[in-house]
Design a protein around this motif. Structure first.
Motif, PDB file in Angstrom:
ATOM      1  N   ALA A   1      -9.822   6.949 -61.846  1.00  0.00           N
ATOM      2  CA  ALA A   1     -10.043   7.623 -60.557  1.00  0.00           C
ATOM      3  C   ALA A   1      -8.824   7.505 -59.655  1.00  0.00           C
ATOM      4  N   GLU A   2      -8.143   6.364 -59.713  1.00  0.00           N
ATOM      5  CA  GLU A   2      -6.942   6.198 -58.873  1.00  0.00           C
ATOM      6  C   GLU A   2      -5.866   7.198 -59.302  1.00  0.00           C
ATOM      7  N   GLN A   3      -5.734   7.409 -60.611  1.00  0.00           N
ATOM      8  CA  GLN A   3      -4.753   8.392 -61.119  1.00  0.00           C
ATOM      9  C   GLN A   3      -5.141   9.812 -60.744  1.00  0.00           C
ATOM     10  N   GLU A   4      -6.439  10.061 -60.704  1.00  0.00           N
ATOM     11  CA  GLU A   4      -6.933  11.431 -60.507  1.00  0.00           C
ATOM     12  C   GLU A   4      -7.238  11.736 -59.049  1.00  0.00           C
ATOM     13  N   ASN A   5      -6.991  10.775 -58.153  1.00  0.00           N
ATOM     14  CA  ASN A   5      -7.342  10.926 -56.737  1.00  0.00           C
ATOM     15  C   ASN A   5      -8.804  11.302 -56.523  1.00  0.00           C
TER      16      ASN A   5
ATOM     17  N   CYS B   1     -14.321  11.217 -64.489  1.00  0.00           N
ATOM     18  CA  CYS B   1     -13.728   9.867 -64.597  1.00  0.00           C
ATOM     19  C   CYS B   1     -14.735   8.887 -65.203  1.00  0.00           C
ATOM     20  N   VAL B   2     -15.982   8.939 -64.755  1.00  0.00           N
ATOM     21  CA  VAL B   2     -16.993   7.997 -65.250  1.00  0.00           C
ATOM     22  C   VAL B   2     -17.309   8.292 -66.718  1.00  0.00           C
TER      23      VAL B   2
ATOM     24  N   MET C   1     -12.180  13.866 -74.189  1.00  0.00           N
ATOM     25  CA  MET C   1     -11.770  13.233 -72.929  1.00  0.00           C
ATOM     26  C   MET C   1     -11.378  14.303 -71.912  1.00  0.00           C
ATOM     27  N   ASN C   2     -11.711  14.059 -70.657  1.00  0.00           N
ATOM     28  CA  ASN C   2     -11.458  15.036 -69.594  1.00  0.00           C
ATOM     29  C   ASN C   2     -10.100  14.856 -68.921  1.00  0.00           C
TER      30      ASN C   2
END
Ligand code: ADP
Ligand code: NI
Length: 214
Positions: free
Chosen positions: A40-44, A116-117, A183-184
């Motif tokens: 999530a940190e990478q994907e904002n 992300c989850v 994977m997304n």
């Protein structure tokens, strides 16, 4: 975000999964929480939604808590107790409903938080830990390790996948080897490559030993 709710959620999952030996022990949830945060940190993505959905994603799992599965009663009760808005509760429950692998009926979550989850949960099903969890699950569900006469069935739909009884080695072909390509996020794809390669090495070693080649 107030750290108290995250700490309380951690305590809640530790308590919920303390007697699980099927690969869904609370360390699984804690790894998913950490990995989902990293992605999530990478994907904002919104960290609060991602972290709460990750921590609560298995508390109403159909295999572990069939009576609360449909309405996600445990997750909802936890979130209401912590005064989370109904709108955020809905976002979190939607994500929990989208996470699971359902063969050809698997869903791509509609939000980046859900993606992300889902990636974090799936990463925990592959690699060295994924191998351990698969055999733990197989043993706890009375499945045999391997039978060369029983062939894997790929591309099952949700119903077929759920009702299918097979061997744990077949589970690698029926689910685990498919996850890399599902994977997304870019972050998860990269991690999945390495874990998938490791599982393939493991599988070839396993089959060589089975055949008496090594
Ligand atoms: P998801 O996290 O997509 O909802 P599950 O809850 O079905 O997936 O799976 C949780 C863990 O149990 C995963 O590591 C998965 O590979 C393993 N598992 C699920 N079904 C089987 C099976 N039939 N044989 C072996 N392992 C399984
Ligand atoms: Ni999970």
């Amino acid at each position: 975000m107030d750290k108290t709710i995250i700490n309380d959620a951690v305590k809640f999952v530790i308590n919920t999964f303390k007697d699980d030996y099927s690969g869904h022990d609370y360390f699984h949830t804690l790894r998913v929480y950490k990995m989902a945060t990293r992605i999530a940190e990478q994907e904002n993505a919104d960290l609060t939604i991602v972290q709460l959905a990750a921590l609560l994603h298995d508390v109403d799992d159909i295999k572990l808590s069939p009576e609360t599965h449909a309405n996600k009663d445990r997750a909802v009760a936890f979130l209401r107790k912590h005064s989370i808005s109904e709108q955020m509760i809905k976002s979190i429950c939607d994500i929990i409903g989208e996470v699971s692998f359902r063969g050809t009926d698997s869903i791509i979550p509609k939000t980046i938080e859900g993606r992300c989850v889902q990636d974090a949960d799936r990463l925990d099903a592959i690699g060295a830990i994924g191998i351990a969890r698969a055999f733990a699950y197989g043993g706890s569900h009375n499945r045999i390790i391997h039978d060369p006469e029983i062939k894997p069935i790929v591309n099952m739909n949700a119903d077929e996948y759920q009702n299918h009884i097979s061997t744990t080695i077949n589970h690698f072909y029926e689910k685990l080897f498919q996850l890399k390509d599902l994977m997304n996020t870019a972050t998860a794809k990269k991690i999945a490559e390495q874990r998938d390669a490791y599982m393939k090495t493991y599988m070839s070693e396993f089959l060589d030993e089975w055949d008496g080649i090594r």
